[in-house]
Design a protein around this motif. Structure first.
Motif, PDB file in Angstrom:
ATOM      1  N   ARG A  41      19.417   0.586   2.609  1.00  0.00           N
ATOM      2  CA  ARG A  41      19.474   1.991   3.012  1.00  0.00           C
ATOM      3  C   ARG A  41      18.431   2.816   2.262  1.00  0.00           C
ATOM      4  O   ARG A  41      17.758   3.674   2.860  1.00  0.00           O
ATOM      5  N   ASP A  42      18.313   2.577   0.954  1.00  0.00           N
ATOM      6  CA  ASP A  42      17.322   3.300   0.164  1.00  0.00           C
ATOM      7  C   ASP A  42      15.903   2.891   0.549  1.00  0.00           C
ATOM      8  O   ASP A  42      14.995   3.731   0.597  1.00  0.00           O
ATOM      9  N   ARG A  43      15.717   1.616   0.830  1.00  0.00           N
ATOM     10  CA  ARG A  43      14.392   1.158   1.259  1.00  0.00           C
ATOM     11  C   ARG A  43      14.014   1.789   2.599  1.00  0.00           C
ATOM     12  O   ARG A  43      12.861   2.178   2.816  1.00  0.00           O
ATOM     13  N   LEU A  44      14.994   1.902   3.484  1.00  0.00           N
ATOM     14  CA  LEU A  44      14.730   2.506   4.788  1.00  0.00           C
ATOM     15  C   LEU A  44      14.377   3.978   4.637  1.00  0.00           C
ATOM     16  O   LEU A  44      13.433   4.478   5.273  1.00  0.00           O
ATOM     17  N   ARG A  45      15.093   4.684   3.778  1.00  0.00           N
ATOM     18  CA  ARG A  45      14.792   6.099   3.549  1.00  0.00           C
ATOM     19  C   ARG A  45      13.385   6.271   2.963  1.00  0.00           C
ATOM     20  O   ARG A  45      12.634   7.157   3.382  1.00  0.00           O
ATOM     21  N   ASP A  46      13.037   5.437   1.987  1.00  0.00           N
ATOM     22  CA  ASP A  46      11.713   5.540   1.363  1.00  0.00           C
ATOM     23  C   ASP A  46      10.599   5.278   2.375  1.00  0.00           C
ATOM     24  O   ASP A  46       9.594   6.002   2.419  1.00  0.00           O
ATOM     25  N   LEU A  47      10.768   4.243   3.189  1.00  0.00           N
ATOM     26  CA  LEU A  47       9.727   3.896   4.145  1.00  0.00           C
ATOM     27  C   LEU A  47       9.631   4.940   5.254  1.00  0.00           C
ATOM     28  O   LEU A  47       8.524   5.295   5.680  1.00  0.00           O
ATOM     29  N   ALA A  48      10.773   5.450   5.683  1.00  0.00           N
ATOM     30  CA  ALA A  48      10.766   6.496   6.714  1.00  0.00           C
ATOM     31  C   ALA A  48      10.080   7.751   6.199  1.00  0.00           C
ATOM     32  O   ALA A  48       9.292   8.392   6.914  1.00  0.00           O
ATOM     33  N   ARG A  49      10.346   8.102   4.955  1.00  0.00           N
ATOM     34  CA  ARG A  49       9.722   9.295   4.384  1.00  0.00           C
ATOM     35  C   ARG A  49       8.210   9.107   4.247  1.00  0.00           C
ATOM     36  O   ARG A  49       7.427  10.008   4.543  1.00  0.00           O
ATOM     37  N   SER A  50       7.780   7.930   3.807  1.00  0.00           N
ATOM     38  CA  SER A  50       6.346   7.663   3.655  1.00  0.00           C
ATOM     39  C   SER A  50       5.639   7.733   5.001  1.00  0.00           C
ATOM     40  O   SER A  50       4.518   8.249   5.106  1.00  0.00           O
ATOM     41  N   TYR A  51       6.278   7.211   6.042  1.00  0.00           N
ATOM     42  CA  TYR A  51       5.690   7.235   7.385  1.00  0.00           C
ATOM     43  C   TYR A  51       5.595   8.667   7.898  1.00  0.00           C
ATOM     44  O   TYR A  51       4.580   9.078   8.477  1.00  0.00           O
ATOM     45  N   ARG A  52       6.637   9.438   7.677  1.00  0.00           N
ATOM     46  CA  ARG A  52       6.616  10.850   8.082  1.00  0.00           C
ATOM     47  C   ARG A  52       5.479  11.594   7.375  1.00  0.00           C
ATOM     48  O   ARG A  52       4.725  12.343   8.008  1.00  0.00           O
ATOM     49  N   GLU A  53       5.325  11.389   6.075  1.00  0.00           N
ATOM     50  CA  GLU A  53       4.266  12.060   5.324  1.00  0.00           C
ATOM     51  C   GLU A  53       2.883  11.661   5.825  1.00  0.00           C
ATOM     52  O   GLU A  53       1.963  12.479   5.857  1.00  0.00           O
ATOM     53  N   LEU A  54       2.735  10.397   6.218  1.00  0.00           N
ATOM     54  CA  LEU A  54       1.455   9.934   6.755  1.00  0.00           C
ATOM     55  C   LEU A  54       1.120  10.659   8.051  1.00  0.00           C
ATOM     56  O   LEU A  54      -0.020  11.092   8.268  1.00  0.00           O
ATOM     57  N   LEU A  55       2.098  10.811   8.927  1.00  0.00           N
ATOM     58  CA  LEU A  55       1.890  11.487  10.204  1.00  0.00           C
ATOM     59  C   LEU A  55       1.532  12.957  10.025  1.00  0.00           C
ATOM     60  O   LEU A  55       0.764  13.517  10.808  1.00  0.00           O
ATOM     61  N   PHE A  91       9.370  13.228  14.751  1.00  0.00           N
ATOM     62  CA  PHE A  91       9.596  14.294  13.775  1.00  0.00           C
ATOM     63  C   PHE A  91       8.301  14.607  13.033  1.00  0.00           C
ATOM     64  O   PHE A  91       7.910  15.771  12.901  1.00  0.00           O
ATOM     65  N   GLY A  92       7.627  13.557  12.545  1.00  0.00           N
ATOM     66  CA  GLY A  92       6.389  13.758  11.800  1.00  0.00           C
ATOM     67  C   GLY A  92       5.276  14.314  12.653  1.00  0.00           C
ATOM     68  O   GLY A  92       4.455  15.120  12.177  1.00  0.00           O
ATOM     69  N   THR A  93       5.220  13.910  13.922  1.00  0.00           N
ATOM     70  CA  THR A  93       4.191  14.415  14.821  1.00  0.00           C
ATOM     71  C   THR A  93       4.351  15.913  15.051  1.00  0.00           C
ATOM     72  O   THR A  93       3.390  16.689  14.939  1.00  0.00           O
ATOM     73  N   VAL A  94       5.555  16.350  15.351  1.00  0.00           N
ATOM     74  CA  VAL A  94       5.808  17.781  15.579  1.00  0.00           C
ATOM     75  C   VAL A  94       5.555  18.572  14.292  1.00  0.00           C
ATOM     76  O   VAL A  94       4.931  19.644  14.308  1.00  0.00           O
ATOM     77  N   GLU A  95       6.025  18.046  13.175  1.00  0.00           N
ATOM     78  CA  GLU A  95       5.821  18.729  11.899  1.00  0.00           C
ATOM     79  C   GLU A  95       4.339  18.881  11.582  1.00  0.00           C
ATOM     80  O   GLU A  95       3.878  19.954  11.167  1.00  0.00           O
ATOM     81  N   GLY A  96       3.579  17.821  11.771  1.00  0.00           N
ATOM     82  CA  GLY A  96       2.151  17.862  11.483  1.00  0.00           C
ATOM     83  C   GLY A  96       1.409  18.856  12.350  1.00  0.00           C
ATOM     84  O   GLY A  96       0.556  19.609  11.867  1.00  0.00           O
TER      85      GLY A  96
END
Length: 301
Positions: free
Chosen positions: A145-159, A214-219
């Motif tokens: 669960r923590d690994r999924l949160r970390d990877l999801a957050r990193s992907y969002r930040e990249l976008l 989410f990351g696309t709209v945010e960016g």
């Protein structure tokens, strides 16, 4: 993650192509840079088809369309070209990216670039894969669960950091080395959930298609605010003020105000962060529920 939703770049190559925005070549040659066998450059569409359909720069192994020359610019290589492409895409966006602009950035001729790549699409694919290296791998010892949160957050930040990758990620195959490392990390996490094999791709899609959107709209919202010279909060306040002033939209605006007040957060970024965290928690809870219902064993860390 691997995507095969399209074969074009989705960009506007300006005057580099006479065929319109869907063309990928820089001139009247085919995507492989080869003329017709007769030398006239007028082969039929059927004759050209095998050469013009490109799958990926990582798969195509073609004879270079232009021979390398001894006088090629010193220090110019694919890595330097790719790094410059990322800088230009970050600065100017996808629509303005062109071989001419890139050549000017590198202080070389546009023709020099074709000693290293066949088309502009090749450069875009190389640039796309290179930024995936910015995603830090999750810590293997952590709970899934923590690994999924970390990877999801990193992907969002990249976008958000590179808004031009959103259309490219849905266009190219995403099978470069950095993209594949990202895919492997996602697959390792999904395997650890305990979901049966036939359910794992669905879980993967649920999480990372959500993060992608989410990351696309945010960016793009952030870029829009930057372009107007307003902060995200100022832009949001002006937009909501305009909406509230419309009689037919007041009821919707009032309901939105109630939702935002209940959600909490004093700024747009705080409200967005609360939404992202809660939405991701909802998806993780769904995976846990489905794993307990259909899983074949105990989830691993």
């Amino acid at each position: 993650m691997v995507s095969a939703s399209g074969s074009g770049s989705g960009t506007e190559p300006e005057s580099e192509s006479a065929s319109g925005p869907e063309a990928s070549g820089p001139d009247s040659e085919s995507a492989s840079g080869a003329k017709s066998a007769s030398g006239a450059g007028s082969a039929s569409g059927a004759d050209r088809a095998p050469d013009t359909v490109r799958t990926s720069v990582w798969l195509d192994r073609r004879t270079p369309s232009r021979s390398r020359r001894a006088e090629s610019p010193a220090g110019l290589d694919r890595n330097r070209i790719t790094e410059a492409s990322v800088r230009l895409l970050d600065a100017d966006g996808l629509a303005k990216f062109s071989m001419r602009r890139l050549a000017a950035e590198l202080d070389v001729t546009a023709m020099s670039l074709y000693w290293y790549v066949d088309t502009k699409d090749d450069l875009l694919e190389l640039a796309l894969d290179s930024v995936y290296a910015e995603i830090a791998p999750p810590r293997e010892a952590d709970d899934w669960r923590d690994r999924l949160r970390d990877l999801a957050r990193s992907y969002r930040e990249l976008l958000v950091r590179h808004i031009w990758i959103s259309p490219l990620a849905g266009t190219f195959l995403n099978i470069g080395p950095n993209s594949m490392l990202f895919s492997y990390a996602v697959q390792d996490i999904v395997r650890a959930t305990g979901l049966p094999l036939e359910r794992q791709t669905g879980a993967l899609s649920a999480v990372f298609q959500f993060v992608y959107g989410f990351g696309t709209v945010e960016g793009h919202f952030k870029a829009r605010c930057d372009a107007t010279g307003l902060t995200q909060d100022e832009y949001h306040q002006r937009a909501m003020g305009t909406i509230r002033a419309q009689p037919h939209m007041r009821e919707i605006a009032a309901y939105s105000d109630d939702i935002m007040a209940a959600r909490g957060g004093d700024t747009v970024e705080e409200m967005r962060e609360r939404d992202f965290v809660f939405a991701l928690d909802l998806l993780i809870a769904g995976i846990e529920t489905m794993s307990a219902r259909t899983g074949t064993g105990t989830p691993s860390p």
